[in-house]
Enzyme design. Structure first.
Site, short mmCIF file in Angstrom:
data_model
loop_
_atom_site.label_atom_id
_atom_site.label_comp_id
_atom_site.label_asym_id
_atom_site.label_seq_id
_atom_site.Cartn_x
_atom_site.Cartn_y
_atom_site.Cartn_z
N GLY A 71 0.84 -1.20 0.00
CA GLY A 71 0.00 0.00 0.00
C GLY A 71 0.88 1.25 0.00
O GLY A 71 2.07 1.21 -0.35
N GLY A 72 0.28 2.34 0.45
CA GLY A 72 1.02 3.61 0.48
C GLY A 72 2.26 3.54 1.34
O GLY A 72 3.16 4.38 1.23
N GLY A 126 25.26 14.16 -27.70
CA GLY A 126 24.76 14.68 -26.43
C GLY A 126 25.21 13.84 -25.25
O GLY A 126 25.44 14.37 -24.15
N ALA A 127 25.36 12.54 -25.48
CA ALA A 127 25.74 11.67 -24.37
C ALA A 127 27.12 12.05 -23.85
O ALA A 127 27.39 11.96 -22.64
CB ALA A 127 25.71 10.21 -24.82
#
Ligand code: HXC
Length: 538
Positions: free
Chosen positions: A185-186, A422-423
């Site tokens: 759950g949360g 870009g890398a």
């Protein structure tokens, strides 16, 4: 008993009174009662946990801390001693790991399924407050059925408080979560907000909605293991950072990670004695033989890392996730550092959505806790394809830039073989903010690889050649590729513009890193600006 000048009664240590014989007897009884209750609780815990192949909360603490250093807080808090209720479903306190103070909370599944009620939340929040005040790392051992159903919203509220405190502690003190049971759950967001999540192969689960809810709402049948077991979160979701073979292995990893980290953001990581010896010479000679000249031939970058770091020891983080990048802790001449490297034997070392987030998150952690980052680059670029574009390589790749551009720890980058497009720029280039960049001989640094570049910039000539037949086109392409490689795909331009500080012999790599770290010792952080905070891509 005597009387003081102001008439206050002073108890006689030898006679009856608060500190005398008369009190000693009930105190002994209290002690015995407490010990009896604690022993019964531990016996019960062993009975509940051992058949499932799980340790008790206290056995886990014995493994986590240096022997005999654990000091508990509120042993019976939340209990009812008169009615044999020994306490809350969580153990809290402080102990030492490698001689340094660490705060811990360990959920006790043998008490109401380790569920979180008001008493448990209060204990955890109190511990976290103390840890934040003392500025020491926090380890959370999770083994819980979640919010205590009987306590309703009062239990849920405690999660809210813990989330807030975890955020307050984030970047201030290291936070490590060990998931040694259910976490559903949360409640999963308690560990999710921490720096490192460690799971085990068995008995370790994290999911927001369990198999029953999944089946009821979607019809999908899936086991706890397949939905949110240790392997799934290490290899597929990237939620976890280490997969322990068993509980002792998982706890040992937590101790190991703590050995590389400082106690808080204000202090430096510990420095270890390192006696240089013959091993460095052997490693230095070996390092140049690992990387093949042919840039299409793969190799294992971990071998390179082992030749650079002390004792060849690399402690990987998220080893099973996004394997085209390798990140982890190591020491160089006794100083802890973070290592980031492209892994050419996986997806040719390209950056994809997952490896981008893996690198970004690791660099952020290093920066938060004063660990210099050593980046080893051999990257062909971003992984192409609609799957990557649609999975958000733009948004998620931006995190790498944000991490490096904002990092203020020493940043040292070595290009091992190729760095394209870009890398190259985002992975610790000088332009993005690194302090030093070095390149090995024959490094290929360019906007595009030769094939791709020639196809674009010589499109017209190639089309013309095609009119004379495919052989003519191929012949011209080969010539142009060779010419482009010779003239453009090298480190010359980067050296001339100062983007690469020096070309180094692979054998010198370790020495150059050690010298650079020494130059950068004492690097100051920039002063905060007036903005509230940058708007980090998430
Ligand atoms: C109260 C709980 C409990 C809970 C378990 N127990 N979970 N008591 N509140 N949430 C108790 C059981 O009643 C049982 O008590 C004992 O703990 C052991 O549980 P078992 O079911 O026997 O253990 P096991 O078979 O190993 O199964 C473990 C389990 C299961 C899968 C975790 O207990 C379970 O499904 N629990 C409920 C999970 C759940 O829905 N929690 C709420 C999630 S929502 P006895 O007395 O019989 O020994 C949530 C929100 C967080 O947590 C919000 C954050 C914002």
């Amino acid at each position: 008993a005597r009387k003081a000048a102001d008439g206050v009664r002073i108890p006689d240590p030898a006679g009856p009174g608060a500190y005398g014989q008369g009190r000693r007897q009930p105190m002994r009884q209290d002690l015995a009662r407490a010990a009896e209750l604690a022993k019964a609780a531990e016996d019960h815990a062993r009975e509940r946990q051992h058949p499932k192949g799980k340790l008790t909360a206290r056995e886990r603490l014995d493994l986590l801390f240096d022997s005999g250093t654990f000091q508990e807080i509120g042993r019976f808090a939340g209990g009812n001693i008169g009615h044999d209720v020994p306490g809350a479903a969580v153990v809290t306190g402080f102990g030492e790991v490698w001689g340094r103070k660490v705060a811990v909370y360990a959920q006790d599944f043998s008490v109401k399924g380790g569920s979180m009620g008001v008493a448990e939340g209060d204990k955890i929040c109190h511990l976290m407050d103390m840890a934040i005040e003392l500025k020491v790392p926090i380890v959370a051992i999770v083994d819980s059925g979640g919010a205590r159903i009987q306590e309703g919203v009062a239990a849920l509220t405690q999660y809210g408080r813990i989330f807030r405190k975890t955020c307050e502690a984030s970047g201030l003190v290291p936070q490590i979560s060990l998931i040694l049971g259910p976490c559903a759950g949360g409640a999963v967001y308690c560990p999710a907000l921490t720096d490192i999540i460690i799971m085990t192969r068995e008995n370790s689960y994290m999911f927001v909605t369990g198999p029953d809810v999944v089946k009821a709402s979607t019809g999908e049948r899936i086991s706890m293991e397949e939905l949110g077991g240790g392997y799934v979160h290490n290899a597929t979701s990237g939620v976890a950072h280490y997969l322990g073979e068993d509980e002792p292995d998982a706890i040992d990893y937590a101790r190991t990670v703590l050995a590389y980290l400082p106690e808080n953001s204000d202090s430096l990581p510990p420095v270890y004695a390192y006696g240089a010896g013959h091993a460095e010479d052997v490693a230095a000679r070996r390092i140049g033989t690992i990387v093949p000249q042919n840039d299409r031939q793969p190799y294992d970058v971990v071998d390179v890392i082992r030749c650079i770091v002390d004792y060849g020891e690399l402690v990987q983080v998220q080893e099973l996730f996004a394997p085209s990048a390798v990140v982890g802790f190591a020491c160089v001449a006794g100083q802890p550092v973070g290592i980031v490297a492209d892994q050419p034997c996986q997806l040719a070392g390209s950056l994809d959505v997952d490896s981008s987030e893996k690198v970004a998150r690791f660099v952020r952690m290093c920066d938060a806790f004063n660990l210099p980052v050593i980046t080893l680059v051999d990257v062909p670029g971003y992984k192409p394809g609609s799957d990557q574009e649609h999975a958000g390589i733009i948004r998620r790749g931006a995190k790498v830039i944000y991490a490096y551009a904002n990092a203020q720890v020493p940043l040292i980058t070595v290009i091992l073989r190729k760095a394209f497009g870009g890398a190259y720029i985002v992975l610790g280039s000088k332009a993005i903010g690194a302090d030093f960049n070095f390149a090995w001989p024959n490094s290929q640094i360019a906007v595009l690889g030769a094939q791709g570049a020639v196809n674009i910039i010589h499109r017209k000539e190639l089309r013309k050649a095609r009119e004379q037949g495919p052989e003519a086109e191929e012949r011209l392409r080969s010539e142009l590729v060779a010419q482009y490689e010779a003239e453009t795909v090298n480190a010359n331009l980067s050296l001339e513009t100062g983007q690469i500080d020096a070309m180094i012999d692979p054998e010198q790599t370790r020495d150059v890193i050690i010298r650079s770290l020494s130059v950068l010792r004492g690097k100051q952080r920039r002063r905060p600006t007036t903005r509230h905070h940058g708007n980090q891509p998430l």
